[in-house]
Design a protein around this motif. Structure first.
Motif, PDB file in Angstrom:
ATOM      1  N   VAL A  50       0.836  -1.203   0.000  1.00 49.16           N
ATOM      2  CA  VAL A  50       0.000   0.000   0.000  1.00 49.16           C
ATOM      3  C   VAL A  50       0.870   1.252   0.000  1.00 49.16           C
ATOM      4  CG1 VAL A  50      -1.696   1.336   1.315  1.00 49.16           C
ATOM      5  CG2 VAL A  50      -1.928  -1.150   1.138  1.00 49.16           C
ATOM      6  N   GLY A  51       1.919   1.240   0.823  1.00 44.49           N
ATOM      7  CA  GLY A  51       2.795   2.397   0.923  1.00 44.49           C
ATOM      8  C   GLY A  51       3.559   2.670  -0.354  1.00 44.49           C
ATOM      9  N   ASN A  52       4.004   1.614  -1.025  1.00 43.53           N
ATOM     10  CA  ASN A  52       4.720   1.792  -2.289  1.00 43.53           C
ATOM     11  C   ASN A  52       3.814   2.420  -3.341  1.00 43.53           C
ATOM     12  OD1 ASN A  52       7.149   0.745  -1.385  1.00 43.53           O
ATOM     13  ND2 ASN A  52       6.629  -1.351  -1.950  1.00 43.53           N
ATOM     14  N   GLY A  66       8.997   7.708   3.005  1.00 43.76           N
ATOM     15  CA  GLY A  66      10.101   6.773   2.793  1.00 43.76           C
ATOM     16  C   GLY A  66      10.659   6.257   4.106  1.00 43.76           C
ATOM     17  N   GLU A  67      10.726   7.130   5.094  1.00 44.26           N
ATOM     18  CA  GLU A  67      11.216   6.729   6.419  1.00 44.26           C
ATOM     19  C   GLU A  67      10.275   5.723   7.066  1.00 44.26           C
ATOM     20  OE1 GLU A  67      12.404   8.773  10.741  1.00 44.26           O
ATOM     21  OE2 GLU A  67      11.829  10.030   9.033  1.00 44.26           O
ATOM     22  N   ILE A  68       8.976   5.952   6.919  1.00 47.68           N
ATOM     23  CA  ILE A  68       7.995   5.019   7.471  1.00 47.68           C
ATOM     24  C   ILE A  68       8.121   3.653   6.815  1.00 47.68           C
ATOM     25  CG2 ILE A  68       5.520   4.478   7.540  1.00 47.68           C
ATOM     26  CD1 ILE A  68       4.997   7.448   8.022  1.00 47.68           C
ATOM     27  N   LEU A  69       8.229   3.642   5.494  1.00 55.04           N
ATOM     28  CA  LEU A  69       8.328   2.370   4.773  1.00 55.04           C
ATOM     29  C   LEU A  69       9.632   1.644   5.099  1.00 55.04           C
ATOM     30  CD1 LEU A  69       6.875   3.374   1.281  1.00 55.04           C
ATOM     31  CD2 LEU A  69       5.736   2.194   3.161  1.00 55.04           C
ATOM     32  N   THR A  70      10.702   2.399   5.309  1.00 55.24           N
ATOM     33  CA  THR A  70      11.972   1.781   5.705  1.00 55.24           C
ATOM     34  C   THR A  70      11.836   1.127   7.071  1.00 55.24           C
ATOM     35  OG1 THR A  70      13.278   3.366   4.422  1.00 55.24           O
ATOM     36  CG2 THR A  70      14.404   2.224   6.209  1.00 55.24           C
ATOM     37  N   THR A  71      11.137   1.798   7.989  1.00 57.72           N
ATOM     38  CA  THR A  71      10.898   1.240   9.325  1.00 57.72           C
ATOM     39  C   THR A  71      10.061  -0.027   9.237  1.00 57.72           C
ATOM     40  OG1 THR A  71      10.999   3.438  10.353  1.00 57.72           O
ATOM     41  CG2 THR A  71       9.904   1.694  11.606  1.00 57.72           C
ATOM     42  N   GLU A  98      10.156  -6.159  -4.148  1.00 58.39           N
ATOM     43  CA  GLU A  98      11.258  -5.449  -4.825  1.00 58.39           C
ATOM     44  C   GLU A  98      10.809  -4.910  -6.174  1.00 58.39           C
ATOM     45  OE1 GLU A  98      15.331  -6.063  -4.999  1.00 58.39           O
ATOM     46  OE2 GLU A  98      15.346  -7.760  -3.625  1.00 58.39           O
ATOM     47  N   GLN A  99      10.011  -5.683  -6.861  1.00 61.68           N
ATOM     48  CA  GLN A  99       9.563  -5.277  -8.189  1.00 61.68           C
ATOM     49  C   GLN A  99       8.658  -4.042  -8.110  1.00 61.68           C
ATOM     50  OE1 GLN A  99       7.500  -8.356 -10.375  1.00 61.68           O
ATOM     51  NE2 GLN A  99       8.230  -7.548 -12.306  1.00 61.68           N
ATOM     52  N   GLY A 104      15.209   0.251  -2.642  1.00 60.27           N
ATOM     53  CA  GLY A 104      16.117  -0.487  -1.783  1.00 60.27           C
ATOM     54  C   GLY A 104      15.593  -0.733  -0.386  1.00 60.27           C
ATOM     55  N   MET A 105      14.296  -0.507  -0.170  1.00 59.33           N
ATOM     56  CA  MET A 105      13.729  -0.753   1.163  1.00 59.33           C
ATOM     57  C   MET A 105      13.702  -2.241   1.467  1.00 59.33           C
ATOM     58  SD  MET A 105      10.616   1.968   0.904  1.00 59.33           S
ATOM     59  CE  MET A 105      10.964   3.697   0.529  1.00 59.33           C
TER      60      MET A 105
END
Length: 199
Positions: A50-52, A66-71, A98-99, A104-105
């Motif tokens: 959903v975030g992507n 981006g910070e939220i998705l990395t977390t 990844e696709q 790079g998350m």
């Protein structure tokens, strides 16, 4: 508490959106600390999907989403370590994530110890299925300003070859694009790094 962006969210509206989204991280953290690793895996995978998608509909100039998705990606990795999912199913999930996002998350290399031989083999098979449909680029097709529809699978194939230390495979992948002088230089550098001078 949602990551979904139903319409474009401009920079001025991002603060309110981020305030609604951050609790998702805390929820996942709490569930993980309470031994719900398998549930966290599923929720994190959904949140990343959903975030992507939301990244395409928001002005994330300051990198908050981006910070939220990395977390969330980090919580997913921790959950996988605890839950020990089926390697082949994990491979399919990581490939899909990844696709969807090439920031790079999520990178399968980080999960290498969880994937094992069977999972890594599955990642490679999924990549090869797409790679076989990638045409060799012609010089007349080079467009420095246009999107490359094959950039994800090309980079993934290169990463797999590097992980396997397969120099010949990496060279063959690179040969798919010889549209610029830099492409030839890149191949020469690979041979040099491998100690195969004069090839």
């Amino acid at each position: 508490m949602t990551l979904r962006a139903r319409s474009f969210i401009d920079y001025r509206s991002m603060h309110a959106y981020i305030q609604r989204a951050w609790p998702a991280c805390q929820l996942l953290e709490n569930l993980l600390n309470n031994g719900q690793a398998a549930q966290v895996m599923e929720l994190a995978e959904h949140a990343l999907q959903v975030g992507n998608t939301a990244l395409e509909n928001v002005d994330d100039s300051d990198g908050s989403l981006g910070e939220i998705l990395t977390t969330i990606a980090e919580l997913h990795h921790r959950a996988c370590i605890a839950a020990k999912p089926d390697p082949q199913q994990l491979a399919k999930t990581l490939f899909a994530l990844e696709q969807q996002n090439d920031w790079g998350m999520i990178e399968f290399e980080k999960y290498q110890h969880l994937l094992g031989k069977s999972g890594l083999k599955q990642v490679k098979q999924l990549a090869q299925q797409q790679w076989q449909n990638v045409p060799i680029k012609q010089k007349r097709e080079y467009n420095p300003f246009g999107p490359d529809p094959h950039i994800f699978i090309t980079r993934l194939m290169e990463r797999i070859a590097r992980l396997e230390n397969d120099v010949d495979e990496l060279i063959e992948i690179k040969k798919h694009d010889l549209t610029r002088p830099h492409c030839f230089l890149s191949i020469a550098e690979i041979y040099t790094e491998a100690g195969r001078h004069g090839e």
